[in-house]
Design a protein around this motif. Structure first.
Motif, PDB file in Angstrom:
ATOM      1  N   ARG A 116       0.837  -1.207   0.000  1.00 12.75           N
ATOM      2  CA  ARG A 116       0.000   0.000   0.000  1.00 12.75           C
ATOM      3  C   ARG A 116       0.869   1.255   0.000  1.00 12.75           C
ATOM      4  N   HIS A 117       1.891   1.263   0.854  1.00  9.20           N
ATOM      5  CA  HIS A 117       2.773   2.432   0.912  1.00  9.20           C
ATOM      6  C   HIS A 117       3.508   2.643  -0.407  1.00  9.20           C
ATOM      7  N   LEU A 118       4.044   1.558  -0.977  1.00 10.82           N
ATOM      8  CA  LEU A 118       4.868   1.717  -2.163  1.00 10.82           C
ATOM      9  C   LEU A 118       4.034   2.018  -3.404  1.00 10.82           C
ATOM     10  N   VAL A 119       2.836   1.466  -3.501  1.00 14.83           N
ATOM     11  CA  VAL A 119       1.963   1.815  -4.621  1.00 14.83           C
ATOM     12  C   VAL A 119       1.575   3.291  -4.543  1.00 14.83           C
TER      13      VAL A 119
ATOM     14  N   ALA B 255      -9.240  -5.454  -6.489  1.00 14.21           N
ATOM     15  CA  ALA B 255      -8.032  -6.275  -6.579  1.00 14.21           C
ATOM     16  C   ALA B 255      -7.010  -5.777  -5.564  1.00 14.21           C
ATOM     17  N   ASP B 256      -6.107  -6.662  -5.170  1.00 10.09           N
ATOM     18  CA  ASP B 256      -5.059  -6.298  -4.214  1.00 10.09           C
ATOM     19  C   ASP B 256      -4.108  -5.269  -4.824  1.00 10.09           C
ATOM     20  N   LEU B 257      -3.552  -4.433  -3.960  1.00 11.73           N
ATOM     21  CA  LEU B 257      -2.515  -3.497  -4.380  1.00 11.73           C
ATOM     22  C   LEU B 257      -1.203  -4.265  -4.520  1.00 11.73           C
ATOM     23  N   ASP B 258      -0.504  -4.028  -5.631  1.00 10.37           N
ATOM     24  CA  ASP B 258       0.730  -4.757  -5.906  1.00 10.37           C
ATOM     25  C   ASP B 258       1.604  -3.881  -6.793  1.00 10.37           C
ATOM     26  N   VAL B 259       2.702  -3.375  -6.247  1.00  8.85           N
ATOM     27  CA  VAL B 259       3.535  -2.445  -7.008  1.00  8.85           C
ATOM     28  C   VAL B 259       4.190  -3.133  -8.201  1.00  8.85           C
TER      29      VAL B 259
ATOM     30  N   THR C  64      12.842  -3.936  -2.137  1.00  2.10           N
ATOM     31  CA  THR C  64      12.355  -2.778  -1.392  1.00  2.10           C
ATOM     32  C   THR C  64      11.151  -3.158  -0.544  1.00  2.10           C
ATOM     33  N   LEU C  65      10.266  -3.976  -1.098  1.00  4.42           N
ATOM     34  CA  LEU C  65       9.125  -4.475  -0.325  1.00  4.42           C
ATOM     35  C   LEU C  65       9.586  -5.320   0.863  1.00  4.42           C
TER      36      LEU C  65
ATOM     37  N   TYR D  56      10.384  -5.811   6.686  1.00  6.09           N
ATOM     38  CA  TYR D  56      11.303  -5.984   7.812  1.00  6.09           C
ATOM     39  C   TYR D  56      11.157  -4.835   8.808  1.00  6.09           C
ATOM     40  N   LYS D  57      11.068  -3.613   8.278  1.00  5.93           N
ATOM     41  CA  LYS D  57      10.937  -2.437   9.154  1.00  5.93           C
ATOM     42  C   LYS D  57       9.606  -2.449   9.896  1.00  5.93           C
ATOM     43  N   ARG D  58       8.584  -2.987   9.278  1.00  3.19           N
ATOM     44  CA  ARG D  58       7.294  -3.074   9.967  1.00  3.19           C
ATOM     45  C   ARG D  58       7.314  -4.179  11.025  1.00  3.19           C
ATOM     46  N   HIS D  59       8.079  -5.221  10.751  1.00  8.81           N
ATOM     47  CA  HIS D  59       8.196  -6.315  11.724  1.00  8.81           C
ATOM     48  C   HIS D  59       9.020  -5.877  12.939  1.00  8.81           C
TER      49      HIS D  59
END
Length: 608
Positions: free
Chosen positions: A31-34, A101-105, A133-134, A139-142
């Motif tokens: 979501r952030h990267l899209v 549909a799901d967000l997918d960069v 990058t994803l 990792y940063k969210r974890h």
């Protein structure tokens, strides 16, 4: 007769878990990267969102005729100066043939391929950088870093490790292709792990060592390693029947030793032209630039910048021994200029000198007919640490922090303004005095331009207010833009530019590259209005001009429009090497012009 079962030798270590790769973390990262991709691709005029009038105010839609059928992205957003889009990621949705549909960069890039024009042979590599990058974002969210309220009081190493975004403009900005999951957990800056550098002895007649003014080789090693470590290194060489006087000491990234030096340079190691000495006694932490390390055991000791042959954001992250021969001389010249200019001293600006560099050139790769990436795999430099330069009550933080939001969405810049107790306009003026004003002065007075993005500037703060700044990464990214005399060793940085175009060093790199993003944070957080933000920038420019009427007026930052340089277009064109380092100016890609938010009312409009 029964055959005994084969006994398998256990692996040296169990597979490293990838606990961060979960549906929840991935969905948040997507979501952030899209949202970022839609915003930055629109900023670079690759996309043109239309108003989604049926959805109400500030609603937009990007409709695409994708190879697999029509696709639509819907979202709410604010459009700010410099064609900056702040997309409300929580409102972002995607439809394929009218079905959610799901967000997918990665899917977004494939849908946009006709518009993005990524070369077919490089498309997979760009997708891999996005995937990495994803993974980094997950990792940063974890392992979320401290909230910004805590970062306001944290030391430099803690602030560096807490950064989540990477470059604010590039979409694929945390590639690090080459690191495995275990290595990412060990060496990525967000992991905040202590790292012990690998030290090699490199045969003296197959290396070069360049030193800044007043620095001797013995002094460098004694200061950075200490007597006990030097004695250990000498003993190791003598045990092998080697004379320590025949060698210099070269720090190496642990990944580089394991994956490149011990394999790609195996003959050199076997000949004892390179000798493994062991790990450093001091512990280091990787900085945002991934290959530069801050000493956390002895913070007053230098940063160490090492070569690491991973692919990240359009470049293989090596270091050229040939290129770095002049680095200390360039840094001495720039530091003398900056530290000797009363205006820059009054602004609280200092240069962190890269005052020593070493490179190994005894390998076969330095004897091939054509230059190659292998020549950039064994080199290092030492850069001054800001820690011993801080006064009582001062704290250092990477300027990238001003564009940082924590896991809760809280912005460091907003928190700093509010914690300072100052009127937001006064806080912004203080920041511009230590950042924008010195850069404008260097350009007007000395035709000197830096690459002053957030990772290349360290702010000095007192009571959460910027009171100074350290400029770094001088050897690779500084430029002198006129024909003024330069010492022979400094000539490399000359990049003559017409006076009318020199202002791009501020307009493109500072206003569009940094302040655009900071304005997006402070305006959407309700700290300042757009008029207040850009009004403060205009006053900073006018005050400098009024204080220095003697300086040439041909560098004008208050023109009506300026060239729109597009960073993602560079990476999309060639994700292996975005810029030709021998002709950086000729590598840029422009998309018309941008309206300047600090233009004078009577400024002339340049050609679009």
């Amino acid at each position: 007769m029964t055959t005994a079962p084969t006994t398998l030798t256990p692996a040296a270590a169990d597979p490293h878990p990838a606990d961060h790769l979960t549906p929840g973390h991935l969905a948040a990262a997507q979501r952030h990267l899209v949202a970022k991709a839609l915003a930055e691709f629109t900023h670079e005029r690759l996309l043109a969102p239309a108003r989604d009038r049926a959805a109400g105010r500030d609603a937009f839609v990007v409709a695409l005729d994708a190879p697999d059928g029509p696709v639509a992205y819907r979202f709410r957003a604010r459009r700010l100066a410099l064609e900056h889009w702040v997309i409300d990621a929580a409102t972002l949705t995607r439809e394929r043939a009218g079905v959610p549909a799901d967000l997918d960069v990665l899917e977004l890039v494939l849908e946009l391929q006709p518009l993005l024009r990524i070369p077919d042979d490089l498309l997979a590599l760009y997708l891999e950088e996005l995937s990495a990058t994803l993974a980094s974002a997950a990792y940063k969210r974890h392992r979320p870093g401290p909230p910004v309220a805590a970062l306001l009081h944290a030391d430099l190493a803690t602030v560096e490790a807490a950064m989540t975004e990477g470059h604010p403009g590039f979409v694929a900005n945390n590639g690090r292709i080459g690191f495995g999951v275990r290595e990412h957990d060990a060496y990525a800056p967000e992991a905040a792990r202590d790292v012990r550098l690998v030290w090699l002895a490199a045969r003296r007649d197959r290396t070069h060592l360049a030193l800044g003014g007043g620095l001797a080789e013995d002094t460098l090693y004694a200061r950075e390693l200490g007597a006990a470590t030097l004695a250990r290194f000498s003993a190791r060489l003598r045990d092998l029947g080697l004379d320590p006087a025949d060698y210099r000491y070269l720090p190496v990234h642990p990944w580089q030793w394991e994956h490149k030096v011990a394999v790609t340079f195996a003959p050199d190691v076997a000949r004892r032209d390179l000798v493994l000495l062991g790990e450093s006694d001091d512990a280091y932490r990787a900085q945002q630039s991934i290959r530069t390390f801050l000493n956390v055991t002895t913070p007053a000791r230098d940063y160490v910048k090492t070569a690491v042959a991973i692919q990240n954001m359009g470049f293989l992250r090596g270091l050229s021994p040939a290129y770095m021969r002049a680095t200390p001389a360039i840094n001495d010249w720039v530091a003398d200029l900056v530290h000797g200019d009363p205006e820059l001293v009054a602004c609280g600006v200092r240069v962190l000198r890269e005052h020593a560099s070493i490179g190994y050139t005894g390998d076969v790769y330095h004897r091939t007919p054509q230059p190659n990436a292998h020549r950039k795999m064994l080199a290092a430099l030492w850069r001054e640490s800001p820690v011993p330069l801080l006064r009582d009550g001062e704290r250092a933080a990477t300027m990238a922090a001003l564009l940082h939001r924590d896991a809760h969405g809280d912005a460091y810049a907003t928190a700093a303004v509010r914690a300072s107790g100052l009127d937001p306009v006064d806080w912004l003026a203080a920041y511009l005095r230590v950042y924008l004003r010195p850069l404008v002065h260097c350009l007007r007075a000395h035709a000197l331009a830096f690459m002053p993005h957030g990772e290349n500037v360290i702010l000095v703060l007192r009571d959460h207010v910027p009171v100074g700044a350290f400029l770094k990464d001088i050897g690779e990214e500084v430029a002198v833009m006129d024909e003024r005399p330069l010492p022979p060793g400094v000539e490399r940085v000359r990049a003559v530019v017409d006076p009318a175009e020199r202002a791009d060093a501020i307009l493109v790199d500072v206003l569009d590259g940094v302040l655009r993003h900071l304005a997006g944070i402070l305006v959407t957080d309700g700290v300042l209005t757009q008029d207040e933000f850009w009004g403060a920038v205009a006053r900073c420019l006018d005050e400098h001009a009024a204080d220095h009427p003697d300086l040439p007026a041909d560098v004008d930052v208050r023109v009506a429009r300026f060239r729109h340089s597009c960073l993602n277009r560079l990476q999309l064109r060639n994700t292996l090497q975005m810029v030709d380092l021998t002709d950086q100016g000729g590598s840029f890609i422009y998309a018309g012009t941008l309206a300047n938010p600090v233009a004078r009312d009577d400024a002339l409009v340049t050609a679009g």
